[in-house]
Design a protein around this motif. Structure first.
Motif, PDB file in Angstrom:
ATOM      1  N   HIS A 123      29.513 -41.210 -31.710  1.00 29.74           N
ATOM      2  CA  HIS A 123      29.544 -40.919 -30.244  1.00 29.74           C
ATOM      3  C   HIS A 123      30.985 -41.402 -29.245  1.00 29.74           C
ATOM      4  CE1 HIS A 123      27.936 -44.884 -30.050  1.00 29.74           C
ATOM      5  NE2 HIS A 123      29.030 -45.478 -28.973  1.00 29.74           N
ATOM      6  N   HIS A 124      31.190 -41.134 -28.613  1.00 25.81           N
ATOM      7  CA  HIS A 124      32.529 -41.701 -27.434  1.00 25.81           C
ATOM      8  C   HIS A 124      31.980 -42.005 -26.733  1.00 25.81           C
ATOM      9  CE1 HIS A 124      35.876 -41.663 -25.315  1.00 25.81           C
ATOM     10  NE2 HIS A 124      36.626 -40.372 -26.144  1.00 25.81           N
ATOM     11  N   SER A 125      32.339 -44.124 -26.967  1.00 30.43           N
ATOM     12  CA  SER A 125      31.744 -44.352 -25.823  1.00 30.43           C
ATOM     13  C   SER A 125      32.617 -44.154 -24.455  1.00 30.43           C
ATOM     14  CB  SER A 125      31.555 -45.681 -25.978  1.00 30.43           C
ATOM     15  OG  SER A 125      33.471 -46.357 -26.403  1.00 30.43           O
ATOM     16  N   ASN A 126      33.235 -44.011 -24.411  1.00 27.73           N
ATOM     17  CA  ASN A 126      33.937 -44.731 -22.807  1.00 27.73           C
ATOM     18  C   ASN A 126      33.522 -43.207 -22.206  1.00 27.73           C
ATOM     19  OD1 ASN A 126      35.107 -46.834 -22.855  1.00 27.73           O
ATOM     20  ND2 ASN A 126      37.084 -45.655 -24.032  1.00 27.73           N
ATOM     21  N   ARG A 127      33.205 -41.797 -22.832  1.00 29.51           N
ATOM     22  CA  ARG A 127      33.351 -40.232 -22.655  1.00 29.51           C
ATOM     23  C   ARG A 127      31.688 -40.437 -21.886  1.00 29.51           C
ATOM     24  NH1 ARG A 127      33.729 -35.653 -25.637  1.00 29.51           N
ATOM     25  NH2 ARG A 127      35.941 -36.384 -25.635  1.00 29.51           N
ATOM     26  N   GLU A 128      31.025 -41.452 -22.611  1.00 26.21           N
ATOM     27  CA  GLU A 128      29.424 -41.501 -22.678  1.00 26.21           C
ATOM     28  C   GLU A 128      29.206 -42.426 -21.056  1.00 26.21           C
ATOM     29  OE1 GLU A 128      25.070 -41.595 -22.862  1.00 26.21           O
ATOM     30  OE2 GLU A 128      26.507 -40.348 -24.438  1.00 26.21           O
ATOM     31  N   LEU A 129      29.578 -43.552 -21.224  1.00 28.00           N
ATOM     32  CA  LEU A 129      29.679 -44.058 -20.260  1.00 28.00           C
ATOM     33  C   LEU A 129      30.097 -43.527 -18.571  1.00 28.00           C
ATOM     34  CD1 LEU A 129      30.316 -47.372 -20.701  1.00 28.00           C
ATOM     35  CD2 LEU A 129      28.318 -46.433 -20.447  1.00 28.00           C
ATOM     36  N   ILE A 130      30.832 -42.365 -18.709  1.00 27.00           N
ATOM     37  CA  ILE A 130      31.312 -41.528 -17.370  1.00 27.00           C
ATOM     38  C   ILE A 130      30.175 -40.577 -17.189  1.00 27.00           C
ATOM     39  CG2 ILE A 130      33.389 -40.283 -16.664  1.00 27.00           C
ATOM     40  CD1 ILE A 130      35.214 -41.341 -18.181  1.00 27.00           C
ATOM     41  N   GLY A 131      29.692 -40.116 -18.629  1.00 22.26           N
ATOM     42  CA  GLY A 131      28.580 -39.438 -18.077  1.00 22.26           C
ATOM     43  C   GLY A 131      27.074 -39.702 -17.576  1.00 22.26           C
ATOM     44  N   GLN A 132      26.795 -41.367 -18.268  1.00 20.28           N
ATOM     45  CA  GLN A 132      26.235 -42.085 -17.195  1.00 20.28           C
ATOM     46  C   GLN A 132      26.957 -41.673 -15.758  1.00 20.28           C
ATOM     47  OE1 GLN A 132      22.831 -42.771 -19.083  1.00 20.28           O
ATOM     48  NE2 GLN A 132      23.654 -41.364 -20.777  1.00 20.28           N
ATOM     49  N   GLY A 133      27.658 -42.476 -15.589  1.00 17.92           N
ATOM     50  CA  GLY A 133      27.492 -42.798 -14.207  1.00 17.92           C
ATOM     51  C   GLY A 133      27.334 -41.266 -12.890  1.00 17.92           C
ATOM     52  N   ILE A 134      27.731 -40.352 -13.686  1.00 19.84           N
ATOM     53  CA  ILE A 134      28.009 -39.294 -12.947  1.00 19.84           C
ATOM     54  C   ILE A 134      26.238 -39.153 -12.338  1.00 19.84           C
ATOM     55  CG2 ILE A 134      28.642 -36.898 -12.817  1.00 19.84           C
ATOM     56  CD1 ILE A 134      31.434 -37.217 -14.614  1.00 19.84           C
ATOM     57  N   GLY A 135      26.071 -38.384 -13.771  1.00 18.35           N
ATOM     58  CA  GLY A 135      24.008 -38.183 -13.767  1.00 18.35           C
ATOM     59  C   GLY A 135      23.811 -39.883 -12.943  1.00 18.35           C
ATOM     60  N   ASN A 136      23.833 -40.571 -12.510  1.00 19.56           N
ATOM     61  CA  ASN A 136      23.113 -41.769 -11.834  1.00 19.56           C
ATOM     62  C   ASN A 136      23.568 -41.500 -10.707  1.00 19.56           C
ATOM     63  OD1 ASN A 136      21.756 -42.405 -13.794  1.00 19.56           O
ATOM     64  ND2 ASN A 136      23.187 -43.892 -14.576  1.00 19.56           N
ATOM     65  N   THR A 137      25.117 -41.679 -10.288  1.00 18.06           N
ATOM     66  CA  THR A 137      25.625 -41.452  -8.558  1.00 18.06           C
ATOM     67  C   THR A 137      25.294 -40.503  -7.869  1.00 18.06           C
ATOM     68  OG1 THR A 137      27.625 -42.314  -9.499  1.00 18.06           O
ATOM     69  CG2 THR A 137      27.218 -41.152  -7.663  1.00 18.06           C
ATOM     70  N   VAL A 138      24.907 -39.234  -9.067  1.00 23.02           N
ATOM     71  CA  VAL A 138      24.460 -37.826  -8.009  1.00 23.02           C
ATOM     72  C   VAL A 138      23.077 -37.986  -7.739  1.00 23.02           C
ATOM     73  CG1 VAL A 138      23.782 -35.544  -8.455  1.00 23.02           C
ATOM     74  CG2 VAL A 138      26.175 -36.536  -9.315  1.00 23.02           C
ATOM     75  N   ALA A 139      21.915 -38.912  -9.181  1.00 20.54           N
ATOM     76  CA  ALA A 139      20.397 -38.687  -9.037  1.00 20.54           C
ATOM     77  C   ALA A 139      20.106 -39.748  -8.141  1.00 20.54           C
ATOM     78  CB  ALA A 139      19.954 -39.281 -10.151  1.00 20.54           C
ATOM     79  N   ALA A 140      20.727 -41.306  -8.020  1.00 25.91           N
ATOM     80  CA  ALA A 140      20.761 -41.927  -6.096  1.00 25.91           C
ATOM     81  C   ALA A 140      21.032 -41.092  -4.777  1.00 25.91           C
ATOM     82  CB  ALA A 140      21.752 -43.105  -6.953  1.00 25.91           C
ATOM     83  N   LEU A 141      22.315 -40.808  -5.401  1.00 22.29           N
ATOM     84  CA  LEU A 141      22.684 -39.579  -3.825  1.00 22.29           C
ATOM     85  C   LEU A 141      21.535 -38.818  -3.505  1.00 22.29           C
ATOM     86  CD1 LEU A 141      26.302 -38.812  -3.855  1.00 22.29           C
ATOM     87  CD2 LEU A 141      25.054 -41.274  -2.640  1.00 22.29           C
ATOM     88  N   PHE A 142      20.896 -37.827  -3.871  1.00 26.36           N
ATOM     89  CA  PHE A 142      19.252 -37.054  -4.505  1.00 26.36           C
ATOM     90  C   PHE A 142      18.049 -37.862  -3.815  1.00 26.36           C
ATOM     91  CE2 PHE A 142      23.197 -34.333  -4.680  1.00 26.36           C
ATOM     92  CZ  PHE A 142      22.769 -33.541  -3.599  1.00 26.36           C
ATOM     93  N   GLY A 143      18.255 -39.469  -4.292  1.00 28.46           N
ATOM     94  CA  GLY A 143      17.089 -40.069  -3.679  1.00 28.46           C
ATOM     95  C   GLY A 143      15.358 -39.995  -5.009  1.00 28.46           C
ATOM     96  N   SER A 144      16.788 -39.932  -6.346  1.00 27.63           N
ATOM     97  CA  SER A 144      16.348 -40.340  -7.284  1.00 27.63           C
ATOM     98  C   SER A 144      16.824 -41.751  -8.278  1.00 27.63           C
ATOM     99  CB  SER A 144      16.148 -39.482  -8.489  1.00 27.63           C
ATOM    100  OG  SER A 144      16.158 -37.647  -7.215  1.00 27.63           O
ATOM    101  N   LEU A 145      15.722 -42.526  -9.306  1.00 25.97           N
ATOM    102  CA  LEU A 145      16.550 -42.954 -10.021  1.00 25.97           C
ATOM    103  C   LEU A 145      17.340 -42.862 -11.009  1.00 25.97           C
ATOM    104  CD1 LEU A 145      12.415 -43.905 -11.145  1.00 25.97           C
ATOM    105  CD2 LEU A 145      13.563 -45.128  -9.151  1.00 25.97           C
ATOM    106  N   ILE A 146      17.947 -44.101 -11.042  1.00 24.57           N
ATOM    107  CA  ILE A 146      19.377 -43.794 -11.896  1.00 24.57           C
ATOM    108  C   ILE A 146      18.108 -43.918 -13.676  1.00 24.57           C
ATOM    109  CG2 ILE A 146      20.364 -44.427 -10.946  1.00 24.57           C
ATOM    110  CD1 ILE A 146      20.926 -47.136 -11.953  1.00 24.57           C
ATOM    111  N   GLY A 147      18.659 -43.797 -14.465  1.00 24.69           N
ATOM    112  CA  GLY A 147      18.208 -43.259 -15.699  1.00 24.69           C
ATOM    113  C   GLY A 147      19.276 -43.732 -16.960  1.00 24.69           C
ATOM    114  N   THR A 148      19.346 -43.927 -17.966  1.00 28.70           N
ATOM    115  CA  THR A 148      19.769 -44.481 -19.049  1.00 28.70           C
ATOM    116  C   THR A 148      19.279 -42.983 -20.422  1.00 28.70           C
ATOM    117  OG1 THR A 148      18.282 -46.093 -19.987  1.00 28.70           O
ATOM    118  CG2 THR A 148      19.757 -46.737 -18.304  1.00 28.70           C
ATOM    119  N   GLY A 149      20.544 -43.781 -21.116  1.00 24.58           N
ATOM    120  CA  GLY A 149      20.093 -43.185 -22.752  1.00 24.58           C
ATOM    121  C   GLY A 149      19.029 -43.882 -23.292  1.00 24.58           C
TER     122      GLY A 149
END
Length: 502
Positions: free
Chosen positions: A242-268
């Motif tokens: 895996h690509h660790s830094n890209r993975e964290l960027i992807g996690q951050g994008i998903g979590n930021t959008v999720a929280a702005l739409f009233g949803s919980l954040i997640g992880t792998g």
């Protein structure tokens, strides 16, 4: 091990496995998303759309193609505490910040340092999180203890019957049927708001900003750790990297959008990722499909979820918590090393009674302390010098490994105790690849202290890259240069000549 991070290319040979992985993981994710959403205080809809949004976006932009993302028990423990303490607005503000922090960690290429957390610390905080989830669900357990016990029993026993069908799904269906028709069920999930979530910027009190920033950092750290652990598991199963830094960027994008739409954040999610890989999922299509299937289920069948008893959801999470605790790893590590076992116990207790950041930080520092102490015991090795009758007694020692602040005192103490009867001490530095300023100062103190006692100290095998530092702080003089940069054999001959001629 091959890289598996190409974004646009797709091998049609993976299609069947990706479709099977997407369908299978959506079935596994459904009951957990419902349970975690309700447990967090944000509601079932927040849990479902967390799995949908992070499942799609974190997969698309992340660095582990076969990984499945969504809400997890570890993250939800922290979310519950935030919700109970500050309410929903501050909770969502902290989650938005967590996503932003994760993007920054990835952009700054800090992902590789997450792997430096020692294994006993990871086991310890995982155990602690398992205990916390169990304790947090006691309130739901009290809604209908018998129904909760039935659900827990299904969660723990059903995997021994078959692992082809997710135990959490069976527990959800069986528990709901039993609760509706046979056992008083207590409170139900209730009506889940229909329609897609709406964009909303959290509004919070200015007095809460410090706590929100701190909580956002804790959530980001936990998300990074859990996601990269899941990535390592996927790597092992798929023989990719895996690509660790890209993975964290992807996690951050998903979590930021999720929280702005009233949803919980997640992880792998380790369990869902393992299910995906075992079902044949290998690319981003499987994780994305898992999110799309959950979206269809949420839009078309959410009224059915309103009849699920809270005791059933509590039982599912209690069963999950029991399975989270790493009994075998704890036993094996403790048996192999009592010090590592101590780190596990202390990290577990701090996770339960303090918080995750303190637990990870203290556990890591304690692991480093134990490691440094053990290095001091083995770093200094004595080598015998032939027993010819010299006028002076010669001893030879080799420093194995880097000489830095953590081991310098231990080596100094050991050397001072062992050379009382020696007249000439040859200290071989050939196997010492690195020395920091603390180590150099300790070397100077050793040398000067022994020379004040009338002993002769000869340094051998000094590497060229160390000479400038050792000259600068006067560990070596110019006339010692030739001997110091020679091999140990030459230094011993020089010492023997001194012993015979003195």
């Amino acid at each position: 091990m091959k890289s598996n991070n190409k974004f646009l290319s797709y091998d049609i040979k993976n299609l069947k496995g990706d479709i099977m992985g997407g369908f299978t993981t959506s079935v596994v994710a459904l009951p957990l998303a419902l349970a975690l959403g309700v447990a967090s205080g944000a509601g079932a809809k927040a849990g479902l759309y967390s799995a949908i949004i992070t499942g799609i976006l974190s997969t698309l932009f992340g660095g582990t193609p076969a990984q499945v993302n969504g809400p997890t028990g570890a993250m939800t423990v922290v979310l519950i505490e935030l919700y109970e303490k500050y309410g929903s607005e501050a909770l969502f503000a902290a989650m938005v910040l967590a996503g932003v922090f994760q993007i920054l960690i990835g952009v700054l290429k800090l992902g590789k340092y997450i792997h430096l957390i020692p294994r006993p610390v990871i086991v310890g905080f995982t155990n602690g999180i398992g205990c916390l989830i169990f304790l947090k669900m006691i309130g739901y357990f009290k809604e209908s203890p018998i129904l909760a016990l039935v659900t827990i029993a299904v969660m723990l026993i059903f995997p021994f019957i078959t692992k082809k069908v997710p135990a959490s799904l069976v527990a959800l269906i069986a528990g709901t049927i039993v609760g509706l028709y046979f056992i008083p069920s207590g409170a139900l999930v209730g009506i889940i708001p229909s329609g897609l979530p709406k964009f909303s910027i959290p509004v919070f009190k200015s007095s809460e900003i410090t706590d929100i920033i701190q909580s956002g950092f804790i959530l980001a750290l936990l998300g990074c750790i859990e996601s990269l652990l899941a990535s390592l598991v996927v790597d092992e199963m798929t023989k990719t990297k895996h690509h660790s830094n890209r993975e964290l960027i992807g996690q951050g994008i998903g979590n930021t959008v999720a929280a702005l739409f009233g949803s919980l954040i997640g992880t792998g999610a380790i369990v869902r990722s393992v299910v995906n890989v075992n079902a044949g999922g290998r690319t981003r299509l499987s994780g994305t499909l898992h999110g799309l299937i959950l979206l269809v289920i949420t839009l078309k069948f959410s009224p059915l979820a309103s009849k699920i008893p809270l005791a059933v959801l509590g039982g599912i999470l209690m069963g999950t918590a029991i399975q989270m605790i790493q009994y075998n790893a704890t036993r094996k590590i403790t048996f192999a090393s009592k010090k590592a076992g101590t780190v596990i116990v202390i990290t577990t207790l701090l996770t339960i009674f303090a918080d995750l950041t303190i637990a990870v930080a203290f556990g890591t520092l304690l692991s480093m302390f134990y490691f440094v102490m053990s290095m001091g015991d083995v770093y200094l090795k004595k080598y015998e010098v032939d027993d010819r009758n010299y006028d002076k007694n010669i001893v030879s020692y080799t420093i194995e490994g880097p000489l830095f602040f953590g081991v310098s005192h231990a080596i100094t103490s050991k050397l001072e105790m062992e050379v009382e009867d020696a007249d000439i001490i040859v200290l071989n530095l050939m196997n010492m690849p690195v020395i920091d300023i603390s180590g150099a100062v300790s070397l100077k103190n050793i040398k000067q202290g022994l020379e004040r006692e009338g002993k002769k100290v000869i340094l051998a095998g000094v590497k060229e890259n160390m000479l400038d530092m050792l000259y600068a702080i006067e560990v070596l003089s110019e006339d010692e240069k030739d001997v110091s940069i020679n091999r140990i054999g030459n230094a011993l001959e020089y010492a023997k000549n001194l012993a015979e001629t003195v």
